[in-house]
Design an enzyme around this catalytic site. Sequence first.
Site, PDB file in Angstrom:
ATOM      1  N   ARG A 120     -53.900  -0.968  58.983  1.00 24.42           N
ATOM      2  CA  ARG A 120     -53.308  -2.048  58.198  1.00 24.42           C
ATOM      3  C   ARG A 120     -54.415  -2.888  57.571  1.00 24.42           C
ATOM      4  O   ARG A 120     -55.422  -3.188  58.212  1.00 24.42           O
ATOM      5  CB  ARG A 120     -52.429  -2.960  59.079  1.00 24.42           C
ATOM      6  N   HIS A 178     -53.574   3.745  50.043  1.00 26.89           N
ATOM      7  CA  HIS A 178     -52.527   3.791  51.072  1.00 26.89           C
ATOM      8  C   HIS A 178     -51.767   5.113  50.994  1.00 26.89           C
ATOM      9  O   HIS A 178     -50.537   5.168  51.049  1.00 26.89           O
ATOM     10  CB  HIS A 178     -51.556   2.614  50.933  1.00 26.89           C
ATOM     11  N   GLU A 227     -51.048  -5.267  48.788  1.00 29.25           N
ATOM     12  CA  GLU A 227     -50.804  -3.960  48.168  1.00 29.25           C
ATOM     13  C   GLU A 227     -49.549  -4.024  47.300  1.00 29.25           C
ATOM     14  O   GLU A 227     -48.502  -4.452  47.796  1.00 29.25           O
ATOM     15  CB  GLU A 227     -50.665  -2.881  49.241  1.00 29.25           C
TER      16      GLU A 227
END
Length: 321
Positions: free
Chosen positions: A238, A288, A267
């Site tokens: 994370r 990601h 994000e």
Amino acid sequence: MSNSPRAVFLDHSSLDLGDLDLSNLKQCFAELQLYPQSSKAEAIERLQGAQVAISNKVPLDAEVFAACPDLKLVLVAATGTNPFDLAAARAHGVVVCNCQGYGTPSVAQHTLMLLLALATRLPDYQQDVRAGRWQQARQFCLLDHPIIELHGKTLGLLGHGELGSAVARLAEAFGMRVLLGQLPGRPPRADRLPLDKLLPQVDALTLHCPLNRDTLNLIGARELGLMKPTAFVINTARGGLVNEQALADALRAGHLGGAATDVLTHEPPRDDNPLLAADIPRLIITPHSAWGSREARQRIVAQISENALAFFNGAAIRVVD
């Protein structure tokens, strides 16, 4: 709950790229509406009369739950529940179920890919070839960037659940020694080292722990300063676990051998994110994407279906408290 529940997938395109089989999921509901993306206002409108909301990252809070009185179940198309107000869900009698362990093979191989890319200086050599430097070489090869072998090196793991354990097994297959770190807020364990003892020993550190009040900025300037100047830091967990400004500063100052991250604090990232500056050396950023193999995304579909059917049968599973 109606015998013929209506469900709405608020951000279907965050999961399905047109390559998934949704037949089992569709069979769980009398009606399943798919929307590529939804704003909060659109979510409230689209959830009217629906008993089930499926969401990956569309936030659902007290305002949404109050405006959607028929809603009884939220199926999270992910593990993380940060976008969802769990207290508000409980207050409105809404059960929240997430997905777990679906991306272990995908994220574990991505973690090792980043570690191997750093160790072999893959981005640097790829850039050299594209720039024509190999063609100009006086010998058959280029060895301008130091390469290290993982064999015999020490990997530190922060988080040793299903994912961390998978990464440990892969690292051991490369001949690495694996050490486990003690996470803050967890009961001490004999097989876990405090950060101050772990960090000076490791040649690479990988993070596989949740983001919470105890782990926010877990790796900051002080922690990075404890590490070897040749060590790598890899975060596929994370954003927010690693202080981004501190990491950028350490790389610029040559206090780390390299870093790689698949996650950022915000994000999609903001333009002012310190890790997006063009002058940071030995840094790899992926968007990601570690979780996103087709196989992993299909497992999410399967788990959403399982969660829905279990709830309808009165024995909900993977319930988030």
